[in-house]
Design a protein around this motif. Sequence first.
Motif, short mmCIF file in Angstrom:
data_model
loop_
_atom_site.label_atom_id
_atom_site.label_comp_id
_atom_site.label_asym_id
_atom_site.label_seq_id
_atom_site.Cartn_x
_atom_site.Cartn_y
_atom_site.Cartn_z
N LEU A 445 -1.72 10.91 -15.65
CA LEU A 445 -1.80 9.91 -14.58
C LEU A 445 -1.81 10.58 -13.21
O LEU A 445 -2.64 10.27 -12.35
CB LEU A 445 -0.62 8.94 -14.68
N LYS A 449 -5.94 11.00 -12.67
CA LYS A 449 -6.23 9.66 -12.14
C LYS A 449 -5.84 9.53 -10.67
O LYS A 449 -6.69 9.33 -9.81
CB LYS A 449 -5.56 8.62 -13.03
N SER A 453 -9.32 11.13 -9.26
CA SER A 453 -10.10 9.90 -9.10
C SER A 453 -9.68 9.07 -7.90
O SER A 453 -10.49 8.32 -7.36
CB SER A 453 -9.97 9.04 -10.37
N LYS A 471 -7.36 1.33 -6.85
CA LYS A 471 -7.67 2.15 -8.02
C LYS A 471 -6.39 2.72 -8.64
O LYS A 471 -6.16 2.65 -9.85
CB LYS A 471 -8.58 3.31 -7.59
N ILE A 472 -5.57 3.33 -7.78
CA ILE A 472 -4.37 4.00 -8.26
C ILE A 472 -3.38 2.99 -8.83
O ILE A 472 -2.74 3.26 -9.86
CB ILE A 472 -3.74 4.83 -7.12
N TYR A 475 -4.45 2.27 -12.28
CA TYR A 475 -4.10 3.34 -13.21
C TYR A 475 -2.62 3.28 -13.58
O TYR A 475 -2.25 3.47 -14.74
CB TYR A 475 -4.39 4.71 -12.57
N GLU A 478 -1.99 0.43 -15.95
CA GLU A 478 -2.45 0.79 -17.31
C GLU A 478 -1.42 1.65 -18.02
O GLU A 478 -1.11 1.44 -19.20
CB GLU A 478 -3.78 1.56 -17.22
#
Length: 491
Positions: A445, A449, A453, A471-472, A475, A478
């Motif tokens: 992570l 991520k 990312s 976005k973060i 993540y 998730e």
Amino acid sequence: MGSTSAENNGTGSTGNNGTTGVGRRALIRRSAALGLVSVPAMSFLSACASGGGEEQEKAESGEKTEKNPLAVNDTAQMEFVLFDGGFGKEYAEDAVKVYETNFPKAKVKFSATQKIQSTLQPRFNQGNPPDLIDNSGAEQMDMGVLVGKKQLADLTPLLDAPSYDDPSKKVRDTLRPGIVEMGQFDGDPVWIMYYAYTVYGVWYSQKALDSLDEQYPETWDQMLAVCEKAKKKGMAGWTYAGKYPYYVPFSLYPMIGKVGGREVLDAIDNLEPGAWKHPAVKACFEAYYELYRKGYILRGTPGLDHIQSQTAWAQGKALFLPNGSWVENESAKVIPADFDLAVSAPTGIDSSDKLPFGTIWASGGEPFIVPAKAKNGAGGMEQLRIMLSEASSKNFTSKVKSLTAFNGGTDGIELTPGLKSGVAALDKAGGNVVNPRLQDWYVQLQKEKIGVSGLGEMMAGRITPAEAIKKIQGYADEAAKDSSIKHYKHQ
């Protein structure tokens, strides 16, 4: 991380790092100030530590004596695999010679590699791992996964053994504050021995700052003004490891803690819903994005690895670099003699920040582990006991410009500029030392991520701060919902 936090050539990073809850923060304060060391980089690759294969037969115990308190079998082979990073191999090879002197009938199989995960994960799966591993670098195995799948031995026997120098003291009583707690995840077992202690922050040349007739900036307006002055003189304000943008948090995370308070970092570590939407996160992301927007980041930085960015910085192409205290040793060949290396806690936003200027991230680094299925686990722990002696600690500090978890071993050693600056930064921080845990609780992570990312894309200008936060947060959500991941929380 001694290593570095990044790719194949060394990490410092770590550190840092599987560790435990929140209580340790109170411990990492002034007394830890002398504990500056590098931290290993948390790895890109998640350890898929599943069972399988034939478990190797354990070596029989030896005779427990005053000089052999862990009852090491004095004829059994001990295998030690070191991460070949910024700290080099010599300090470990020297400690191995001590082991071989103490157990002359025992053969030590020592090796060093930058490919920890790809080299050792299959051996974990087959049930025949080495006895001692420096689990660091870009290919560090995921500590949270290893602990969750019961792949590691509890190091409590080592901690409760008599120290190498003074049998009246236990090993745990010779360690810097916070080191034992950092090796915990849940409860009392200690799964990791962090051999180093790292200060993370913003590294720079005091000489270069003096040439601009500037002090280190404490507010973001001051930071932008310093970067503008540097730009006019042909120097970029910042560079960083663009290929491994999980270096950016070394200064960004403690800035978030400074602006919003420790509780913001705790919520992020705990994977709490909406943690990344806190106003402090937004303010800090927007501040860093401004560096890109105003052209203060060295051109081409997104394509640089950690060594290339550090080299450009050492050559005076950029003023500031987010990094860990391993950078002094890792970049020793390219840092000029008159560079006057220094580190500072991150710049804040303004006087409304929750914590004072000086708030810094510091924690144990260079994680050593003994696998649960090691053939000679007692030998692996004994090698660590030797490394935690005053002589081995002093040898490490002299050779790699960093300090160890051993609380001492600096007498007669002249501190290098970076080390001296790091001690001063810790002294200034006092109790305002933060220790974000994402990089050791959730390696994938944090690195792939959030780092690549999210932050990597934002710092390259390919997404906005708002898009990066969305976005973060996705993540993190998730990861929080993924039942295959063992979750940890600050206690």
